[in-house]
Design an enzyme around this catalytic site. Structure first.
Site, PDB file in Angstrom:
ATOM      1  CB  SER A 164      40.509  30.582  33.747  1.00 17.32           C
ATOM      2  OG  SER A 164      39.389  31.224  34.328  1.00 17.32           O
ATOM      3  CE1 TYR A 176      43.451  32.311  38.042  1.00 20.66           C
ATOM      4  CE2 TYR A 176      41.615  33.203  36.784  1.00 20.66           C
ATOM      5  CZ  TYR A 176      42.267  32.123  37.344  1.00 20.66           C
ATOM      6  OH  TYR A 176      41.745  30.857  37.191  1.00 20.66           O
TER       7      TYR A 176
END
Length: 315
Positions: A164, A176
């Site tokens: 990401s 995350y």
């Protein structure tokens, strides 16, 4: 001088364009294993590669997801139930893949499975909240890769890891961002180790996309606020929560719905003779997150925090 520099740039990009158009031969005979195929990127990628004639081996978390994917694809595509947080489940999937590919080996592993919640200020979270995400996004990815690696080496194939832009720029708290930073680091070290075996390792760095994962974030954020101790709630204040919630919803719904930007990048990493090391998917990734990640820390901090709500007891 500027003329010659412009010519060099044109020649560089033309050469890259030409090289990246060259595709691998006999793609219809190559097997690709994909995790997280119930929905989102994984589901779309499985269908996309199946339409290209490749032999897709899809790992789904639920039986329902597997059945729906099988109905939407050809008989070439096969599914198995996979929980990447369970070593036993990953080992069973690896044995299944081994039986499917035989002596040909496995051309590609796409580590796509991931979760995003719980997500919120680190001050609101517990160790278990971090472990939940890391177990899927990082440790699960590592386990799948290591279990499949011998088959990929046999085929001199590809490992494609979905990271990401949050693995380049930590934009919010929770597990995350650390998990995606870990994916970047693991992929970098693996890429260098696999060069001698003819295995290419690529990293996919999507920006904001509207997927089933993003839809869980809003409810999770509300749950975090509800469970907070009263003293922490007082420090932040109800207005802080409401403003953060509003910004979060705006960010989630502003994400691109064109998931092909990501799946096309993964397909290129699997099928090009000259795959890239990194693929940034989405305009926000290319023109905001990645560029900001290269700025001096103080400048990046200012850009990322200037519009963030202030806690009630903040200075």
């Amino acid at each position: 001088m500027w003329f010659y520099l412009a010519v060099l740039l044109v020649l560089y990009f033309f050469r890259r364009w030409y090289r990246e158009r060259q595709t691998v031969e006999n793609l219809t005979e190559k097997y690709v294993f994909i995790t997280g195929c119930d929905s989102g990127f994984g589901n779309l990628l499985a269908k996309q590669l199946d339409m290209k004639g490749m032999r897709v081996l899809a790992g789904c978390y639920t039986q329902k997801g597997a059945e729906e994917l099988e109905k939407a694809t050809s008989d070439r595509l096969k599914t198995t139930i996979l929980d990447v947080t369970s070593t036993e489940s990953v080992a069973a999937a690896a044995e299944w893949v081994k039986r499917c590919v035989g002596d040909k080996g496995l051309w590609g592993v796409v580590n796509n499975a991931g979760i995003a919640t719980p997500m919120g200020p680190n001050d609101w979270l517990t160790k278990e909240d971090f472990v939940k995400i890391l177990s899927v996004n990082l440790l699960g990815l590592v386990d799948v890769t290591l279990q499949m690696l011998s088959l990929v080496k046999r085929a001199r194939g590809r490992v494609v890891n979905v990271a990401s832009t949050m693995g380049r720029l930590a934009f919010f708290g929770g597990g995350y961002c650390p998990s995606k930073y870990g994916v970047e680091a693991f992929s970098d070290s693996l890429r260098r180790e696999m060069l001698s075996f003819g295995v290419h390792v690529s990293i996919i760095e999507p920006g904001a996309f509207h997927t089933s994962i993003s839809m869980t974030v809003e409810d999770s954020f509300k749950d975090l606020w509800t469970r907070l101790p009263s003293d922490i709630k007082v420090q932040y204040g109800q207005q802080y929560f409401e403003n953060c919630h509003k910004q979060l919803v705006e960010l989630l719904y502003s994400g691109s719905t064109n998931l092909n930007l990501v799946t096309d990048a993964i397909e290129h990493a699997l099928t090009s003779c000259h795959p890239r090391t990194r693929y940034s998917s989405g305009w926000d990734a290319k023109f905001f997150y990645i560029p900001v990640s290269y700025l001096p820390t103080t400048v990046a901090d200012y850009i990322l925090t200037r519009g963030v709500p202030k806690p009630a007891q903040g200075i």
